[in-house]
Design an enzyme around this catalytic site. Sequence first.
Site, mmCIF file in Angstrom:
data_model
loop_
_atom_site.group_PDB
_atom_site.id
_atom_site.type_symbol
_atom_site.label_atom_id
_atom_site.label_comp_id
_atom_site.label_asym_id
_atom_site.label_seq_id
_atom_site.Cartn_x
_atom_site.Cartn_y
_atom_site.Cartn_z
ATOM 1 N NE ARG A 91 5.841 -3.061 11.732
ATOM 2 C CZ ARG A 91 5.215 -2.642 10.631
ATOM 3 N NH1 ARG A 91 5.875 -1.960 9.720
ATOM 4 N NH2 ARG A 91 3.935 -2.908 10.446
ATOM 5 C CD GLN A 189 0.280 1.875 6.225
ATOM 6 O OE1 GLN A 189 -0.945 1.976 6.171
ATOM 7 N NE2 GLN A 189 0.878 1.149 7.162
ATOM 8 C CG ASP A 230 4.941 -6.823 4.923
ATOM 9 O OD1 ASP A 230 3.987 -6.429 4.222
ATOM 10 O OD2 ASP A 230 5.716 -6.052 5.510
HETATM 11 O O1 MRU Z 1 2.920 -1.770 8.067
HETATM 12 P P1 MRU Z 1 3.701 -1.437 6.844
HETATM 13 O O2 MRU Z 1 3.387 -0.096 6.294
HETATM 14 O O3 MRU Z 1 5.185 -1.682 7.033
HETATM 15 O O4 MRU Z 1 3.206 -2.507 5.778
HETATM 16 C C1 MRU Z 1 3.804 -2.517 4.515
HETATM 17 C C2 MRU Z 1 3.161 -3.405 3.539
HETATM 18 O O5 MRU Z 1 2.268 -4.161 3.837
HETATM 19 C C3 MRU Z 1 3.741 -3.389 2.162
HETATM 20 O O6 MRU Z 1 2.767 -3.692 1.220
HETATM 21 C C4 MRU Z 1 4.848 -4.447 2.078
HETATM 22 O O7 MRU Z 1 5.813 -4.237 3.078
HETATM 23 C C5 MRU Z 1 5.488 -4.456 0.772
HETATM 24 S S1 MRU Z 1 6.543 -3.076 0.609
HETATM 25 C C6 MRU Z 1 7.407 -3.202 -0.812
#
Ligand code: MRU
Length: 334
Positions: A91, A189, A230
């Site tokens: 990713r 999520q 992220d």
């Molecule tokens: O696609 P994801 O579910 O990995 O995206 C996660 C997020 O955007 C979270 O808000 C981010 O990783 C912060 S996690 C502490």
Amino acid sequence: VGRRHLDPGGLEPEAILRLEDDRVVFLDQRRLPDEEVELECRTVPEVAEAIRTLAVRGAPSIGVAAAYGLALAAARGDDLDEAARILLAARPTAVNLPWAVAEMRRGDQAPSALAARARELHREEVERCRQMATHAAGLVEPGARALTHCNAGGLATGGYGSAVGALRAAWERGLLEHVFVDETRPLLQGSRLTAWELEQAGIPHAVIADSAAAAMMGRGEVTHVFTGADRIAANGDTANKIGTYALAVLARHHGLPFYVVAPTSTVDLATPTGEEIPIEERDPTEVTRRFTARNPAFDVTPAELITAIVTEQGVHRAPYDASLAGALGVGAAA
Ligand code: MRU
């Protein structure tokens, strides 16, 4: 799997992800909240696939997963450069992935050393969350009705949580009244993972459609916005789950504080601004199978819309190039 709680309302870090002698084990986040099922990965491509398909997700958890993947590669006698390449390609947006790989490639590359380092990295991320939560709870006024997006809880960080950790700490101090949970289209999520975590923690919450946030703010029902991140660029521009930018715009319009809570492992001083952050575009069928679709998984919130960024080092405010560099213990770029 049986539920193993760290403390009231939190899964043990090892129940979220762990390294065993010949495998990396994940609580499969794709199956939550309906089923608590573990996924066992015995090869590095399997770990990368678990990251890519969101069996394990959330920036710090992705980093820990990659660290465990490298430790697994060493235990198997795999080529570590090739293992790193496979994991790094899983990713693009969360900088915790290349950060963790770089941490693992430093120093002793013996299997036992890498296993110990990966477990230590996991412990350190959870500890950073606890420290962030303490700082962030200091920003919360009594009677807070916070809104959060995506999942920045223990599942996303390997334990305790960043934005949700902050909410937990505020709740424990009696400052938090209620949490609005954006459902977080398209993979939910929020309504699957954050709501599940808040339910376990006993924190009053309500899931709302992402499109309901403006109306809730307009009616005065929201007092604070807390999200994770992220990747945070050197100037404070912040990539997070798609929809975060919209919330920051809405918060500004309604005069609400918008806080980003993330460990320093998410701060990327080598990326000057949000424009240079790679944004993952996922399979459009996650949005609809019937029509042509676009599926950007993240957006970038400009630093000017962020009230403060909270790391384990404290509460950082604009100008972020100086305050973030200070948090990482380096002089600000000229
Ligand atoms: O696609 P994801 O579910 O990995 O995206 C996660 C997020 O955007 C979270 O808000 C981010 O990783 C912060 S996690 C502490």
